[in-house]
Design an enzyme around this catalytic site. Structure first.
Site, mmCIF file in Angstrom:
data_model
loop_
_atom_site.group_PDB
_atom_site.id
_atom_site.type_symbol
_atom_site.label_atom_id
_atom_site.label_comp_id
_atom_site.label_asym_id
_atom_site.label_seq_id
_atom_site.Cartn_x
_atom_site.Cartn_y
_atom_site.Cartn_z
ATOM 1 N N GLU A 189 -6.233 -10.570 -0.448
ATOM 2 C CA GLU A 189 -6.912 -10.150 0.776
ATOM 3 C C GLU A 189 -8.368 -10.335 0.630
ATOM 4 O O GLU A 189 -9.242 -9.148 1.106
ATOM 5 C CB GLU A 189 -6.469 -9.103 1.509
ATOM 6 N N GLU A 208 0.918 -1.240 -0.187
ATOM 7 C CA GLU A 208 0.112 0.032 0.052
ATOM 8 C C GLU A 208 0.880 1.306 -0.159
ATOM 9 O O GLU A 208 0.780 2.377 0.800
ATOM 10 C CB GLU A 208 -0.955 0.071 1.239
HETATM 11 C C1 XIL Z 1 -5.190 -5.681 9.081
HETATM 12 C C2 XIL Z 1 -5.296 -7.008 9.971
HETATM 13 O O1 XIL Z 1 -6.321 -8.163 9.712
HETATM 14 C C3 XIL Z 1 -5.860 -6.202 11.564
HETATM 15 O O2 XIL Z 1 -6.061 -7.522 12.377
HETATM 16 C C4 XIL Z 1 -5.054 -5.165 11.946
HETATM 17 O O3 XIL Z 1 -5.505 -4.661 13.146
HETATM 18 C C5 XIL Z 1 -4.891 -4.286 10.777
HETATM 19 O O4 XIL Z 1 -4.536 -4.865 9.469
HETATM 20 N N1 XIL Z 1 -4.681 -4.267 4.275
HETATM 21 C C6 XIL Z 1 -3.645 -5.044 4.585
HETATM 22 C C7 XIL Z 1 -3.683 -6.021 5.665
HETATM 23 O O5 XIL Z 1 -2.832 -5.363 3.875
HETATM 24 O O6 XIL Z 1 -2.399 -6.208 6.506
HETATM 25 C C8 XIL Z 1 -4.766 -5.507 6.944
HETATM 26 O O7 XIL Z 1 -4.929 -6.417 7.817
HETATM 27 C C9 XIL Z 1 -6.062 -5.308 6.273
HETATM 28 C C10 XIL Z 1 -5.753 -4.236 5.017
#
Ligand code: XIL
Length: 424
Positions: free
Chosen positions: A268, A161
């Site tokens: 994701e 990101e």
């Molecule tokens: C999220 C996790 O699932 C949570 O437990 C944490 O508190 C915050 O991050 N994009 C990403 C992930 O690349 O690492 C994120 O994961 C969700 C959004």
């Protein structure tokens, strides 16, 4: 008399199962082929993120995980704050436990993530570091973490990101101190530490063609031309019920990345049911809306997901005072919009929302199935019980099994996509 008894029996068997099934129909792996079996048959892998707590303390979670998936991404255990809580003091306990689970169950593990602007430890976020010092910190981190899992973690989200929705690089500790070069350096250092690991750039909101995906595309093209070792692009796939483009758009977007020679995976995927607060609402209702909105995002009370949508970052009960301070005399209006968005989350027309959600999961799988460059689909969890999105809306339900592990429409639609009964 016999007829009467028969009739009662029939009515009994037709009406009652639905009420009873709730208890019985917990994820039943015997009657349906597992997701991984279906994926393997189509030459794909299917995975999920998992947090150490659910793995340790929820036996049903680890059971379904082992039965259904063949790839794991630790949701948090490999992030900077988890792995290097003090400078040059490393901690791999949770990541090791997840890797151990993966190994025992014959699953592959992805590494997530080496360089991100969130979840960095306070010694790093708050410390003052010169450019050279910060480069040294990053190099040492990547070398130590990737090196430790050399040959065990088969692919890494090296940079996560780095872009904003308007297509510019996100200002963060890395960009501010090292400059844009941090991205290229991170890939080179990761490659040095494990030359066989597949190295990914992972990003949110780039599934469709838009300013952000254009910017990511241009950067990777440039870096590849310079010989920077980038093997893949991760499309995170955090969708809501109104994706900003069609499936065709998504397929075309993915294709252009594939043409750069990249593996193009979904990393994701989840589909929130919560309705988003449109920026437009702020602009229309509140004259000073833009400034208030910008301040709310800047102070990290709201999460800027894309140009058009804004999500709550925390549960609404926890942000009232902060919003009051920023919104001043416009508080009532701002608060009404935020509340509205909150109230509009899941319960209304839930059935319809679940159908829409199922269609989006089906679309993602279908796009992946139709693209040889897409090898893996990872969901960001599989049971609503443990979804990270429930911290924003407690009643959200973004995944394929509900909180009791009952399959949702999305689950059945995924099965159909893999069985190719419903390719769009
Ligand atoms: C999220 C996790 O699932 C949570 O437990 C944490 O508190 C915050 O991050 N994009 C990403 C992930 O690349 O690492 C994120 O994961 C969700 C959004």
């Amino acid at each position: 008399m016999i007829k009467k008894i028969l009739l009662i029996l029939i009515i009994f068997s037709v009406c009652l199962p639905n009420t009873f099934l709730g208890a019985q129909e917990h994820f039943d792996t015997d009657s349906i082929p597992s997701l991984k079996t279906l994926a393997e048959a189509r030459g794909k892998y299917i995975g999920t993120a998992v947090d150490i707590r659910s793995l340790k303390y929820d036996p049903e979670c680890s059971q379904v995980l082992a039965d259904q998936f063949n790839v794991i991404t630790p949701a948090n255990a490999l992030k900077f704050d988890a792995t290097e809580p003090g400078r040059n003091i490393f901690s791999f306990k949770d990541a090791d436990a997840i890797l151990n689970f993966a190994t025992i169950h014959n699953m592959k593990m992805r590494g997530h993530t080496l360089v991100w602007y969130l979840q960095i430890p306070s010694w790093l976020a708050k410390g003052k570091h010169s450019k050279e010092d910060l480069k040294e910190i990053l190099h040492n981190h990547i070398k130590s973490v990737v090196g430790r899992y050399k040959g065990k973690i088969y692919s890494w989200d090296v940079v996560n990101e780095a872009f904003q929705s308007n297509g510019t690089l996100r200002r963060n500790v890395w960009l501010n101190n090292i400059g844009a070069e941090y991205i290229e350096l991170a890939f080179r250092w990761a490659h040095e530490a494990d030359p066989n690991a597949l190295l990914f750039y992972n990003e949110d909101g780039i599934e469709m063609r838009n300013k952000k995906s254009d910017a990511v595309y241009e950067l990777i093209k440039k870096l590849k031309a310079k010989g920077v070792p980038i093997d893949g692009i991760g499309f995170e796939g955090h969708f809501d019920l109104a994706p900003e483009g069609t499936m065709k758009n998504m397929a075309a977007n993915i294709k252009r990345f594939a043409e750069l020679g990249l593996e193009t995976d979904f990393t994701e995927v989840d589909v929130t049911l919560a309705e988003n607060i449109l920026r437009k609402k702020f602009y229309k209702i509140i004259p000073n809306g833009k400034n208030i909105l910008d301040a709310l995002i800047q102070k990290k009370i709201l999460l800027d997901i894309s140009l058009t949508k804004v999500r709550l970052r925390y549960h609404i009960n926890n942000i009232e005072n902060a919003v009051r301070n920023i919104a001043g005399e416009d508080f009532d209006k701002v608060w009404a919009i935020l509340k509205q968005s909150y109230i509009n989350s899941p319960t209304i027309n839930k059935e319809k929302k679940l159908e829409k959600q199922a269609k989006i999961f089906n679309d993602v799988c279908t796009v992946c199935l139709n693209n040889p460059s897409c090898k893996i689909i990872i969901f960001w969890g599989f049971t609503d019980k443990h979804s990270w999105l429930r911290r924003f809306h407690n009643d959200d339900a973004p995944l394929i099994l509900d909180q009791q592990y009952h399959p949702k429409p999305a689950y059945y639609k995924i099965i159909k996509a893999f069985q190719n009964k419903e390719s769009n």
